[in-house]
Design a protein around this motif. Structure first.
Motif, mmCIF file in Angstrom:
data_model
loop_
_atom_site.group_PDB
_atom_site.id
_atom_site.type_symbol
_atom_site.label_atom_id
_atom_site.label_comp_id
_atom_site.label_asym_id
_atom_site.label_seq_id
_atom_site.Cartn_x
_atom_site.Cartn_y
_atom_site.Cartn_z
ATOM 1 N N ARG A 156 0.806 -1.235 0.000
ATOM 2 C CA ARG A 156 0.000 0.000 0.000
ATOM 3 C C ARG A 156 0.831 1.273 0.000
ATOM 4 N N VAL A 171 3.044 3.770 -1.885
ATOM 5 C CA VAL A 171 3.295 4.122 -3.285
ATOM 6 C C VAL A 171 4.636 4.853 -3.359
ATOM 7 N N GLY A 174 5.755 11.758 6.907
ATOM 8 C CA GLY A 174 4.539 11.268 6.266
ATOM 9 C C GLY A 174 4.720 10.758 4.858
ATOM 10 N N THR A 175 5.938 10.373 4.478
ATOM 11 C CA THR A 175 6.147 9.877 3.113
ATOM 12 C C THR A 175 6.297 8.364 3.071
ATOM 13 N N GLY A 176 6.167 7.704 4.229
ATOM 14 C CA GLY A 176 6.112 6.236 4.228
ATOM 15 C C GLY A 176 7.407 5.538 4.612
ATOM 16 N N LYS A 177 8.359 6.265 5.150
ATOM 17 C CA LYS A 177 9.678 5.659 5.436
ATOM 18 C C LYS A 177 9.584 4.520 6.450
ATOM 19 N N THR A 178 8.957 4.802 7.599
ATOM 20 C CA THR A 178 8.887 3.785 8.654
ATOM 21 C C THR A 178 8.035 2.597 8.201
ATOM 22 N N THR A 179 6.913 2.904 7.566
ATOM 23 C CA THR A 179 6.014 1.838 7.112
ATOM 24 C C THR A 179 6.715 0.950 6.096
ATOM 25 N N ASN A 216 14.053 12.065 8.611
ATOM 26 C CA ASN A 216 13.442 13.152 7.841
ATOM 27 C C ASN A 216 14.305 14.401 7.912
ATOM 28 N N ALA A 272 1.923 12.084 1.880
ATOM 29 C CA ALA A 272 1.026 10.950 1.651
ATOM 30 C C ALA A 272 0.144 10.665 2.871
ATOM 31 N N ARG A 273 0.705 10.877 4.064
ATOM 32 C CA ARG A 273 -0.100 10.645 5.268
ATOM 33 C C ARG A 273 -1.254 11.632 5.313
ATOM 34 N N ARG A 306 -4.089 10.652 2.972
ATOM 35 C CA ARG A 306 -4.993 9.621 3.526
ATOM 36 C C ARG A 306 -5.872 10.202 4.633
HETATM 37 N N1 LIG Z 1 4.223 6.795 0.000
HETATM 38 C C1 LIG Z 1 3.069 6.478 0.592
HETATM 39 N N2 LIG Z 1 2.101 5.808 -0.086
HETATM 40 C C2 LIG Z 1 0.936 5.509 0.516
HETATM 41 N N3 LIG Z 1 0.632 5.808 1.794
HETATM 42 C C3 LIG Z 1 1.565 6.453 2.530
HETATM 43 C C4 LIG Z 1 2.827 6.810 1.957
HETATM 44 N N4 LIG Z 1 3.537 7.455 2.891
HETATM 45 C C5 LIG Z 1 2.799 7.484 3.999
HETATM 46 N N5 LIG Z 1 1.601 6.895 3.789
HETATM 47 C C6 LIG Z 1 0.542 6.735 4.797
HETATM 48 O O1 LIG Z 1 0.965 7.422 5.976
HETATM 49 C C7 LIG Z 1 1.184 6.500 7.048
HETATM 50 C C8 LIG Z 1 2.373 6.948 7.873
HETATM 51 O O2 LIG Z 1 3.572 6.838 7.136
HETATM 52 P P1 LIG Z 1 4.986 6.672 7.866
HETATM 53 O O3 LIG Z 1 4.816 6.767 9.339
HETATM 54 O O4 LIG Z 1 5.647 5.446 7.336
HETATM 55 O O5 LIG Z 1 5.768 7.942 7.346
HETATM 56 P P2 LIG Z 1 7.225 8.440 7.736
HETATM 57 O O6 LIG Z 1 7.863 8.843 6.452
HETATM 58 O O7 LIG Z 1 7.918 7.411 8.563
HETATM 59 O O8 LIG Z 1 6.907 9.739 8.581
HETATM 60 P P3 LIG Z 1 7.754 10.420 9.784
HETATM 61 O O9 LIG Z 1 8.974 11.030 9.141
HETATM 62 O O10 LIG Z 1 6.791 11.451 10.300
HETATM 63 O O11 LIG Z 1 8.085 9.350 10.781
HETATM 64 C C9 LIG Z 1 1.371 5.171 6.352
HETATM 65 O O12 LIG Z 1 1.054 4.096 7.205
HETATM 66 C C10 LIG Z 1 0.364 5.292 5.199
HETATM 67 O O13 LIG Z 1 -0.961 5.128 5.660
#
Ligand SMILES: Nc1ncnc2c1ncn2[C@@H]1O[C@H](COP(=O)(O)OP(=O)(O)OP(=O)(O)O)[C@@H](O)[C@H]1O
Ligand SMILES: [Mg+2]
Length: 295
Positions: free
Chosen positions: A30, A32, A73-78, A190, A253-254, A257
């Motif tokens: 999920r 992207v 919020g760009t999905g790094k941790t996920t 970040n 991205a966060r 959503r």
């Molecule tokens: N690239 C993406 N594509 C789709 N959904 C995303 C993406 N990035 C973030 N999300 C959504 O936002 C949620 C949080 O993302 P995540 O915590 O991984 O971001 P992060 O980059 O680690 O942020 P931070 O720097 O604040 O820790 C994800 O679980 C997902 O629901």
């Protein structure tokens, strides 16, 4: 089988998880990303987990360290978790052990405390976990608070202590790279400018995760709406226009959503029957949010 989450009571280690786990699959599918990024991550990780042990570290200086850098919020941790889960599926057999280190869980940089805990983590805790013999992925989340740039450290913290903690991390990474060929690190940040240069130089692969563009936002909106209404939204042109507006507002991205939640929160009808959500509701939520920000 549910993930085995063992709070080991060890400073800095937040979780130990046995992967693969069906509940983790969406962390990969999920999220992207730009084309090719996931393939590079997975290819490198499999290479590192399988082959690092037999390589001469001078001829190929591989630390087993991937860095994911980008705004919040760009999905790094996920994606780091998703990478571990997907690598576990590819490896087959016993899967792998995922170790999550939270840099914020360390004591302050004052008085050399953090230097000692970082040293313990790399000299004892991680080698002990690696000695279980399984392929192991260690997540160093928000590594900038652990690998503080020695050139940019603020004057409020004692520069000597910052140096020592960062030195301990660098030594630790080198030591684990030498002693534990079954360990691969994934670090997120970040704030790459705040991460020590010598740490970044040790990275085998650095990947940037930026704010999503229009086509990515479209996919993320469609995916989020489908989760609520049970099918992908049919109105293509409206979805495209909404995605463009999200990009113009520079939403990560966060936030994209979360917009769906704002739409639901704006209407009792949608809160009670969310399957009635339409793209216009989400567009209205974006306008409303932008108005609020400008007020
Ligand atoms: N690239 C993406 N594509 C789709 N959904 C995303 C993406 N990035 C973030 N999300 C959504 O936002 C949620 C949080 O993302 P995540 O915590 O991984 O971001 P992060 O980059 O680690 O942020 P931070 O720097 O604040 O820790 C994800 O679980 C997902 O629901
Ligand atoms: Mg994160």
């Amino acid at each position: 089988m549910p993930a085995l989450v063992v709070p080991p009571g060890v400073e800095g280690v937040v979780a130990l998880v046995d992967l693969p786990d069906a509940a983790w699959e969406s962390r990969w599918t999920r999220i992207v990303t730009t084309e090719g990024l996931k393939d590079r991550l997975l290819n490198f990780t499999l290479f590192s987990l399988r082959h690092r042990g037999r390589l001469d570290a001078v001829r190929l200086p591989i630390h087993g360290l991937v860095v994911l850098a980008g705004p919040p919020g760009t999905g790094k941790t996920t994606l780091a978790g998703g990478l571990a889960d997907t690598a576990a599926r590819e490896l087959g057999a016993g899967g792998l052990l995922f170790v999550e280190v939270d840099a914020h869980a360390f004591p302050s940089q004052l008085l050399g405390e953090s230097q000692r805990s970082v040293a313990r983590l790399f000299e004892r805790t991680l080698p002990d976990l690696a000695a279980r013999g399984r392929p192991t992925i260690v997540l160093l989340d928000e590594v900038e608070s652990l690998a503080v740039s020695r050139s940019g450290a603020s004057l409020e913290t004692n520069p000597v202590d910052v140096h020592r903690a960062t030195d301990a991390l660098l030594e630790g990474i080198d030591e684990v790279a030498r002693r534990c060929p079954n360990v691969t690190f994934v670090a997120t940040t970040n704030h790459p400018a705040g991460v020590d240069a010598a740490f970044l130089s040790r990275a085998d692969l650095v990947e940037e995760m930026g704010l999503p563009g229009v086509s990515s936002v479209k996919r993320i909106l469609a995916d989020t709406i489908a989760e609520v209404i049970g099918s992908e939204p049919a109105d293509e042109p409206a979805l495209g226009a909404l995605a463009e507006a999200c990009v113009a507002s520079q939403l990560d991205a966060r936030r994209v959503r979360k917009l769906i939640l704002r739409a639901i929160a704006s209407s009792r009808e949608l809160a009670l029957s969310p399957e009635r959500l339409r793209i216009e509701d989400v567009a209205a939520a974006l306008r409303d949010e932008a108005d609020g920000a400008h007020r």
